[in-house]
Design an enzyme around this catalytic site. Structure first.
Site, PDB file in Angstrom:
ATOM      1  N   TYR A 136      48.794  28.646  42.527  1.00 16.20           N
ATOM      2  CA  TYR A 136      49.658  28.810  41.356  1.00 16.20           C
ATOM      3  C   TYR A 136      51.103  28.915  41.822  1.00 16.20           C
ATOM      4  O   TYR A 136      51.434  29.716  42.698  1.00 16.20           O
ATOM      5  CB  TYR A 136      49.285  30.070  40.562  1.00 16.20           C
ATOM      6  CG  TYR A 136      50.013  30.126  39.227  1.00 16.20           C
ATOM      7  CD1 TYR A 136      49.385  29.699  38.063  1.00 16.20           C
ATOM      8  CD2 TYR A 136      51.337  30.539  39.143  1.00 16.20           C
ATOM      9  CE1 TYR A 136      50.057  29.702  36.851  1.00 16.20           C
ATOM     10  CE2 TYR A 136      52.019  30.538  37.944  1.00 16.20           C
ATOM     11  CZ  TYR A 136      51.377  30.124  36.805  1.00 16.20           C
ATOM     12  OH  TYR A 136      52.044  30.102  35.597  1.00 16.20           O
ATOM     13  N   GLN A 197      46.215  30.255  31.112  1.00 12.57           N
ATOM     14  CA  GLN A 197      45.334  29.108  30.860  1.00 12.57           C
ATOM     15  C   GLN A 197      45.105  28.294  32.135  1.00 12.57           C
ATOM     16  O   GLN A 197      44.018  27.754  32.347  1.00 12.57           O
ATOM     17  CB  GLN A 197      45.904  28.211  29.744  1.00 12.57           C
ATOM     18  CG  GLN A 197      47.277  27.630  29.991  1.00 12.57           C
ATOM     19  CD  GLN A 197      48.410  28.541  29.560  1.00 12.57           C
ATOM     20  OE1 GLN A 197      48.221  29.737  29.388  1.00 12.57           O
ATOM     21  NE2 GLN A 197      49.592  27.965  29.370  1.00 12.57           N
ATOM     22  N   ASN A 220      53.771  35.575  36.632  1.00 17.16           N
ATOM     23  CA  ASN A 220      54.224  36.676  35.793  1.00 17.16           C
ATOM     24  C   ASN A 220      53.061  37.596  35.421  1.00 17.16           C
ATOM     25  O   ASN A 220      51.948  37.458  35.932  1.00 17.16           O
ATOM     26  CB  ASN A 220      54.927  36.137  34.540  1.00 17.16           C
ATOM     27  CG  ASN A 220      53.999  35.277  33.673  1.00 17.16           C
ATOM     28  OD1 ASN A 220      52.772  35.368  33.768  1.00 17.16           O
ATOM     29  ND2 ASN A 220      54.580  34.447  32.835  1.00 17.16           N
ATOM     30  N   SER A 243      58.973  43.198  44.529  1.00 16.58           N
ATOM     31  CA  SER A 243      59.415  43.028  45.916  1.00 16.58           C
ATOM     32  C   SER A 243      59.977  44.338  46.461  1.00 16.58           C
ATOM     33  O   SER A 243      60.568  45.133  45.724  1.00 16.58           O
ATOM     34  CB  SER A 243      60.488  41.943  45.996  1.00 16.58           C
ATOM     35  OG  SER A 243      59.973  40.704  45.577  1.00 16.58           O
ATOM     36  N   GLN A 265      66.361  41.957  48.263  1.00 19.55           N
ATOM     37  CA  GLN A 265      65.173  42.232  47.446  1.00 19.55           C
ATOM     38  C   GLN A 265      65.563  42.704  46.053  1.00 19.55           C
ATOM     39  O   GLN A 265      64.901  42.376  45.073  1.00 19.55           O
ATOM     40  CB  GLN A 265      64.286  43.272  48.126  1.00 19.55           C
ATOM     41  CG  GLN A 265      63.743  42.828  49.464  1.00 19.55           C
ATOM     42  CD  GLN A 265      63.099  41.457  49.409  1.00 19.55           C
ATOM     43  OE1 GLN A 265      62.085  41.259  48.743  1.00 19.55           O
ATOM     44  NE2 GLN A 265      63.685  40.481  50.098  1.00 19.55           N
ATOM     45  N   GLU A 421      11.405  52.550  53.711  1.00 20.99           N
ATOM     46  CA  GLU A 421      12.102  52.296  52.449  1.00 20.99           C
ATOM     47  C   GLU A 421      11.149  51.807  51.358  1.00 20.99           C
ATOM     48  O   GLU A 421      11.588  51.385  50.295  1.00 20.99           O
ATOM     49  CB  GLU A 421      13.217  51.270  52.676  1.00 20.99           C
ATOM     50  CG  GLU A 421      14.318  51.774  53.608  1.00 20.99           C
ATOM     51  CD  GLU A 421      15.427  50.754  53.834  1.00 20.99           C
ATOM     52  OE1 GLU A 421      15.290  49.609  53.355  1.00 20.99           O
ATOM     53  OE2 GLU A 421      16.435  51.111  54.475  1.00 20.99           O
ATOM     54  N   HIS A 426       8.918  43.250  53.046  1.00 22.90           N
ATOM     55  CA  HIS A 426       9.824  43.187  54.187  1.00 22.90           C
ATOM     56  C   HIS A 426       9.045  43.479  55.477  1.00 22.90           C
ATOM     57  O   HIS A 426       9.156  42.754  56.468  1.00 22.90           O
ATOM     58  CB  HIS A 426      10.946  44.237  54.047  1.00 22.90           C
ATOM     59  CG  HIS A 426      12.054  43.852  53.129  1.00 22.90           C
ATOM     60  ND1 HIS A 426      11.885  43.728  51.783  1.00 22.90           N
ATOM     61  CD2 HIS A 426      13.361  43.563  53.375  1.00 22.90           C
ATOM     62  CE1 HIS A 426      13.033  43.395  51.215  1.00 22.90           C
ATOM     63  NE2 HIS A 426      13.949  43.285  52.174  1.00 22.90           N
TER      64      HIS A 426
END
Length: 438
Positions: A136, A197, A220, A243, A265, A421, A426
C-alpha cells in the site's frame, strides 16, 4: 521577529519524571469507533461483491469515473514512462537509493539449513519466500516514493514471486516519482485504488486484484484500521503510530543541526514526537534558541510547531548513561546518538528502531538512501519489534527426517508423553515405528 515555541522541559532526576514522561508518550492508536464501523462495512462489501464494491468506493472516495477496476490497472509501459517524465536528478537519486537499499537487504537473506545426528536423523529448516505481497502506497499530495523502495525491495530480495502495489489517485492526481520508484523496484502490478477498499481487495481478492499473503506499507487511519481488521486472513507489517525521533546529544553538536533533526520528524504531522536528551542544560537552551530561529523558515512550520509544542520535550539527564536509560524507556523509532563516542554508548542501547551514530549521521539519511529500512516500530514497540526486512517476506518450515533407529527411540519417548496427555492415537502412531528389542 521569531515566535518562541514552548517545548516541555523534563528532568530525569525529578521525582515526577516517570509520570510526566508517561503523559508525554501517551498516544491512542487506531481506536475510533466511527472509523471502525465504516471500515467494517467496506471490508464486508468488498469481500462479498469483489470488483463491484471496490470500483464503487474508489469512484466515490477518489472522485473518479472509472468503468471497471481493470481500467485502473497501470500498464508496465506507463511505469517506464514515469522514469522519462521525472528529472534526471530525481531518477538518479531513486536509482542510487534503490541500489543501496537492495545491497543492505541482501545481507539479511536467510538460507535453509540442516544438520545430521549420529543415528542419521536430519533436522533443519527450509526457508522460502511468500508467493504474493501487497504494497500500500499513499497517493495524491502525500506520496512517498521512498516507501515504495523500502517496502518492495526487501520483498524482491527475499524472492517474493509477485508484488501488487495499490496507490490511490484522488482526483486523478498521479505522482510520477511513485510510478518511477515502482518501475525501479520491479513492482509486478500497480492498481490505482486506495483506502480500506484496497486493503480489503488485497486481503480477500477480487476479480482483478489477486489475494496476497501479506500487506505492507503506510496509510491513513482508515488504512491502518483495515489492516488491523484483516490481520489473520493475511499477515501485515505493523500498525504504525506517529513518527518519532529521540536525539541524545552531549552538547558538542551544532545546535542548529539538532534543531533541524528534531524538525525532520515534527514536520510529518501534528502527532509526531521529537525529543532531545542531554546532560548539558546550557546546550538545551541553545537548541531552544535554534528552534525559535529556524522554525519560521520551514514550509510546514505550523505542523512542526504544533508537534513540538504538544508532544516534543527537552530532557535533562545527569550523564550519558542516564540518557541511554531514558532512551531505552522510550524505545524510539529513530535514535540519534549525537555524541563524541557513539560506539561506546551503543552497548547501553537496547530498544530502538534505528540508531544513527555520531554527529554527522542525520536521521533523514536513513529515511531515503543510507540503506537500512525506514519502516520501523513506533510507540514503544521497538521493545519487541524490528525494522521491516527480508525476513518479513520469508517463511520457515521445520524439517524432520528420522532414521529407523531414531523413529524407534523417539517413538518410545513420544508414546509416554502422548499417553500422559490422553492422546491415544498420537501414542499408537509413534509406537508403530518402535522396533522391539531382542
Amino acid at each position: 521577529m521569531t515566535t518562541a515555541t514552548p517545548i516541555k522541559q523534563l528532568n530525569a532526576s525529578s521525582p515526577d519524571f516517570e509520570s510526566r514522561l508517561e503523559h508525554l508518550l501517551a498516544w491512542e492508536s487506531v481506536s475510533d469507533d466511527a472509523v471502525a464501523q465504516t471500515v467494517s462495512a467496506i471490508l464486508a462489501e468488498v469481500k462479498s461483491e469483489g470488483d463491484a464494491a471496490l470500483l464503487r468506493y474508489t469512484n466515490r472516495f477518489d472522485r473518479l469515473d472509472a468503468d471497471s477496476v481493470g481500467q485502473l490497472v497501470v500498464p508496465r509501459e506507463r511505469l517506464q514512462q514515469a522514469l522519462q517524465r521525472i528529472t534526471e536528478e530525481q531518477r538518479q537519486s531513486l536509482e542510487v537509493a534503490a541500489q543501496r537499499v537492495r545491497s543492505y537487504h541482501e545481507h539479511q537473506k536467510q538460507s535453509s539449513w540442516s544438520y545430521t545426528e549420529e543415528d542419521g536423523t536430519v533436522l533443519g529448516q527450509q526457508v522460502t519466500a511468500m508467493e504474493r505481497v501487497g504494497l500500500y502506497v499513499p497517493g495524491g499530495k502525500a506520496s512517498y516514493p521512498s516507501s515504495v523502495l523500502m517496502n518492495a525491495l526487501p520483498a524482491k530480495v527475499a524472492g517474493v514471486d509477485e508484488i501488487i502495489m495499490v496507490v490511490p489517485t484522488p482526483g486523478g492526481e498521479i505522482n510520477e516519482m511513485v510510478f518511477a520508484a515502482a518501475a525501479i523496484a520491479g513492482v509486478d502490478k500497480v492498481i490505482t485504488v486506495g483506502g480500506a477498499q484496497a486493503v480489503a481487495a488485497l486481503a480477500y481478492g477480487t476479480e482483478t486484484v489477486p489475494k496476497v499473503d501479506k500487506i505492507v506499507g503506510p496509510g491513513n487511519i482508515f488504512v491502518a484500521t483495515a489492516k488491523r481488521s484483516v490481520f489473520g486472513t493475511v499477515a501485515i507489517d505493523m500498525i504504525a503510530g506517529p513518527s518519532e525521533i529521540l536525539v541524545v546529544c552531549d552538547g558538542g553538536t551544532d545546535p542548529d543541526w539538532i534543531a533541524m533533526d528534531l524538525f525532520s520528524q515534527a514536520e510529518h504531522d501534528e502527532q509526531a514526537q521529537s525529543i532531545l536528551v542531554s546532560p548539558d542544560a546550557d546546550f538545551l537552551q541553545k537548541v531552544q534558541a535554534s528552534v525559535d530561529k529556524l522554525l519560521p523558515t520551514l514550509q510546514r512550520e505550523q505542523i512542526a510547531r504544533q508537534s513540538l509544542t504538544e508532544r516534543g520535550a527537552f530532557i535533562l539527564v545527569k550523564d550519558l548513561q542516564q540518557a541511554a536509560e531514558v532512551a531505552n524507556r522510550i524505545a524510539p523509532e529513530h535514535l540519534e546518538l549525537s555524541v563524541e563516542d557513539p560506539q561506546a554508548l551503543l552497548p547501553s542501547i537496547r530498544h530502538a528502531g534505528a540508531i544513527f551514530m555520531g554527529r554527522y549521521t542525520a536521521e533523514a539519511l536513513g529515511d531515503y538512501c543510507a540503506g537500512p529500512n525506514h519502516v520501523l516500530p513506533t510507540s514503544g514497540t521497538a521493545r519487541f519489534s524490528s525494522p521491516l526486512g527480508v525476513y518479513d517476506f520469508q517463511k520457515r518450515s521445520s524439517i524432520i527426517n528420522c532414521s529407523p533407529a531414531a523413529a524407534s527411540s523417539l517413538g518410545q519417548v513420544a508414546s509416554v508423553l502422548a499417553r500422559g496427555e490422553s492422546l491415544e492415537a498420537h501414542a499408537r502412531s509413534a509406537e508403530y515405528r518402535v522396533v522391539a528389542e531382542d
